[in-house]
Design a protein around this motif. Sequence first.
Motif, PDB file in Angstrom:
ATOM      1  N   TYR A  60      30.498  42.015  32.320  1.00 14.39           N
ATOM      2  CA  TYR A  60      31.244  41.174  31.383  1.00 14.39           C
ATOM      3  C   TYR A  60      31.835  41.982  30.226  1.00 14.39           C
ATOM      4  O   TYR A  60      32.786  41.541  29.587  1.00 14.39           O
ATOM      5  CB  TYR A  60      30.348  40.062  30.842  1.00 14.39           C
ATOM      6  CG  TYR A  60      30.270  38.866  31.768  1.00 14.39           C
ATOM      7  CD1 TYR A  60      31.422  38.151  32.110  1.00 14.39           C
ATOM      8  CD2 TYR A  60      29.058  38.444  32.298  1.00 14.39           C
ATOM      9  CE1 TYR A  60      31.360  37.062  32.957  1.00 14.39           C
ATOM     10  CE2 TYR A  60      28.980  37.347  33.154  1.00 14.39           C
ATOM     11  CZ  TYR A  60      30.145  36.663  33.472  1.00 14.39           C
ATOM     12  OH  TYR A  60      30.086  35.587  34.321  1.00 14.39           O
ATOM     13  N   ARG A  61      31.271  43.148  29.958  1.00 17.63           N
ATOM     14  CA  ARG A  61      31.832  43.993  28.910  1.00 17.63           C
ATOM     15  C   ARG A  61      33.229  44.462  29.312  1.00 17.63           C
ATOM     16  O   ARG A  61      34.115  44.626  28.466  1.00 17.63           O
ATOM     17  CB  ARG A  61      30.926  45.191  28.688  1.00 17.63           C
ATOM     18  CG  ARG A  61      31.302  46.028  27.446  1.00 17.63           C
ATOM     19  CD  ARG A  61      30.486  47.315  27.399  1.00 17.63           C
ATOM     20  NE  ARG A  61      29.081  47.075  27.684  1.00 17.63           N
ATOM     21  CZ  ARG A  61      28.282  47.972  28.233  1.00 17.63           C
ATOM     22  NH1 ARG A  61      28.760  49.166  28.585  1.00 17.63           N
ATOM     23  NH2 ARG A  61      27.007  47.708  28.456  1.00 17.63           N
ATOM     24  N   TYR A  62      33.421  44.695  30.596  1.00 15.78           N
ATOM     25  CA  TYR A  62      34.717  45.148  31.097  1.00 15.78           C
ATOM     26  C   TYR A  62      35.616  43.985  31.513  1.00 15.78           C
ATOM     27  O   TYR A  62      36.828  44.045  31.335  1.00 15.78           O
ATOM     28  CB  TYR A  62      34.516  46.082  32.293  1.00 15.78           C
ATOM     29  CG  TYR A  62      33.933  47.417  31.953  1.00 15.78           C
ATOM     30  CD1 TYR A  62      34.749  48.464  31.520  1.00 15.78           C
ATOM     31  CD2 TYR A  62      32.567  47.652  32.054  1.00 15.78           C
ATOM     32  CE1 TYR A  62      34.220  49.707  31.202  1.00 15.78           C
ATOM     33  CE2 TYR A  62      32.028  48.896  31.749  1.00 15.78           C
ATOM     34  CZ  TYR A  62      32.853  49.912  31.317  1.00 15.78           C
ATOM     35  OH  TYR A  62      32.320  51.135  31.001  1.00 15.78           O
ATOM     36  N   PHE A  63      35.016  42.961  32.088  1.00 16.58           N
ATOM     37  CA  PHE A  63      35.798  41.848  32.620  1.00 16.58           C
ATOM     38  C   PHE A  63      35.225  40.525  32.104  1.00 16.58           C
ATOM     39  O   PHE A  63      34.220  40.026  32.625  1.00 16.58           O
ATOM     40  CB  PHE A  63      35.763  41.844  34.151  1.00 16.58           C
ATOM     41  CG  PHE A  63      36.158  43.165  34.765  1.00 16.58           C
ATOM     42  CD1 PHE A  63      37.463  43.630  34.663  1.00 16.58           C
ATOM     43  CD2 PHE A  63      35.224  43.943  35.423  1.00 16.58           C
ATOM     44  CE1 PHE A  63      37.829  44.846  35.219  1.00 16.58           C
ATOM     45  CE2 PHE A  63      35.582  45.155  35.990  1.00 16.58           C
ATOM     46  CZ  PHE A  63      36.887  45.610  35.888  1.00 16.58           C
ATOM     47  N   PRO A  64      35.822  39.944  31.077  1.00 13.00           N
ATOM     48  CA  PRO A  64      35.297  38.703  30.497  1.00 13.00           C
ATOM     49  C   PRO A  64      35.363  37.498  31.430  1.00 13.00           C
ATOM     50  O   PRO A  64      34.619  36.539  31.262  1.00 13.00           O
ATOM     51  CB  PRO A  64      36.165  38.497  29.253  1.00 13.00           C
ATOM     52  CG  PRO A  64      37.411  39.293  29.509  1.00 13.00           C
ATOM     53  CD  PRO A  64      36.974  40.464  30.321  1.00 13.00           C
ATOM     54  N   ASP A  65      36.264  37.550  32.419  1.00  9.32           N
ATOM     55  CA  ASP A  65      36.359  36.445  33.375  1.00  9.32           C
ATOM     56  C   ASP A  65      36.965  36.958  34.676  1.00  9.32           C
ATOM     57  O   ASP A  65      37.416  38.102  34.760  1.00  9.32           O
ATOM     58  CB  ASP A  65      37.207  35.293  32.810  1.00  9.32           C
ATOM     59  CG  ASP A  65      38.575  35.758  32.310  1.00  9.32           C
ATOM     60  OD1 ASP A  65      39.295  36.424  33.078  1.00  9.32           O
ATOM     61  OD2 ASP A  65      38.909  35.475  31.152  1.00  9.32           O
ATOM     62  N   LYS A  66      36.996  36.094  35.690  1.00  6.12           N
ATOM     63  CA  LYS A  66      37.469  36.520  37.006  1.00  6.12           C
ATOM     64  C   LYS A  66      38.985  36.716  37.042  1.00  6.12           C
ATOM     65  O   LYS A  66      39.494  37.454  37.885  1.00  6.12           O
ATOM     66  CB  LYS A  66      37.031  35.512  38.070  1.00  6.12           C
ATOM     67  CG  LYS A  66      35.552  35.624  38.416  1.00  6.12           C
ATOM     68  CD  LYS A  66      35.121  34.563  39.399  1.00  6.12           C
ATOM     69  CE  LYS A  66      35.814  34.732  40.731  1.00  6.12           C
ATOM     70  NZ  LYS A  66      35.364  33.720  41.718  1.00  6.12           N
ATOM     71  N   SER A  67      39.697  36.070  36.128  1.00  7.24           N
ATOM     72  CA  SER A  67      41.139  36.283  36.065  1.00  7.24           C
ATOM     73  C   SER A  67      41.446  37.703  35.614  1.00  7.24           C
ATOM     74  O   SER A  67      42.282  38.396  36.203  1.00  7.24           O
ATOM     75  CB  SER A  67      41.794  35.278  35.106  1.00  7.24           C
ATOM     76  OG  SER A  67      41.694  33.958  35.603  1.00  7.24           O
ATOM     77  N   SER A  68      40.777  38.139  34.541  1.00 10.78           N
ATOM     78  CA  SER A  68      40.997  39.507  34.053  1.00 10.78           C
ATOM     79  C   SER A  68      40.536  40.522  35.086  1.00 10.78           C
ATOM     80  O   SER A  68      41.129  41.603  35.220  1.00 10.78           O
ATOM     81  CB  SER A  68      40.263  39.724  32.726  1.00 10.78           C
ATOM     82  OG  SER A  68      38.866  39.562  32.878  1.00 10.78           O
ATOM     83  N   LEU A  69      39.496  40.191  35.817  1.00  8.07           N
ATOM     84  CA  LEU A  69      39.023  41.074  36.888  1.00  8.07           C
ATOM     85  C   LEU A  69      40.094  41.231  37.963  1.00  8.07           C
ATOM     86  O   LEU A  69      40.433  42.352  38.358  1.00  8.07           O
ATOM     87  CB  LEU A  69      37.753  40.512  37.511  1.00  8.07           C
ATOM     88  CG  LEU A  69      37.297  41.152  38.835  1.00  8.07           C
ATOM     89  CD1 LEU A  69      36.942  42.618  38.621  1.00  8.07           C
ATOM     90  CD2 LEU A  69      36.122  40.391  39.425  1.00  8.07           C
TER      91      LEU A  69
END
Length: 215
Positions: A60-69
């Motif tokens: 979560y530090r790198y990707f706050p949600d699945k959209s940003s992932l």
Amino acid sequence: MPSLTRIPRSARKSSDDRRVEFERRVLSAVEDLLGDGTPYTELAVQRIAAASGAARSTFYRYFPDKSSLLVRMAELATADLFAAAETWWRAEHTDEQAGVVAAIAAMISGFRAHRYLLLALSEVSAYDRAVARYWRTRVAGFAELVCTRLDTERAAGRVAPRLDPQSTALVLTSMVERTLTVAFASETGITDEELAASLGRAIWLVVYGDAQTTA
């Protein structure tokens, strides 16, 4: 006396290096999970984190949600794919269709390598605003490059005077994007070589096919 266990500061990985390494691991994990037939919408963050060997908090530090992932994974997966096409559009077009066919072949190879992720990107962009905005912006940037080149070619008299750079760029970009998506969404029986030859020929003919005619 230097410590025998402490890693010298100069030998430690930078935060950027660690991030790149982590993102590559996540990309590989996501593609493996998608390759097993799991839809992206059903991939739990915990499952992705576990498959990439990361703690949930680190993830979560790198990707706050699945959209940003998905956006970041798409950036990694399409870097080489777009680079091949961009290189051809910036090069001298003196080799008739061979150059564009080679560029399309490289794009197809890149799409095949990341097909599960890119098909997920196409699906999710239909309803996720953040993902759709990223993809529209990325494709629009490429279309702008094509438009600029077509405008230069028309000014130099290398394409038909009636060719409209902006609309032609939209047609070509959409044609490539949709063709690759359809080709990899199901088994068509068409080889990568056949697809590259046909798509490359279509692009060449749209741009240069009527170059000798008058307006």
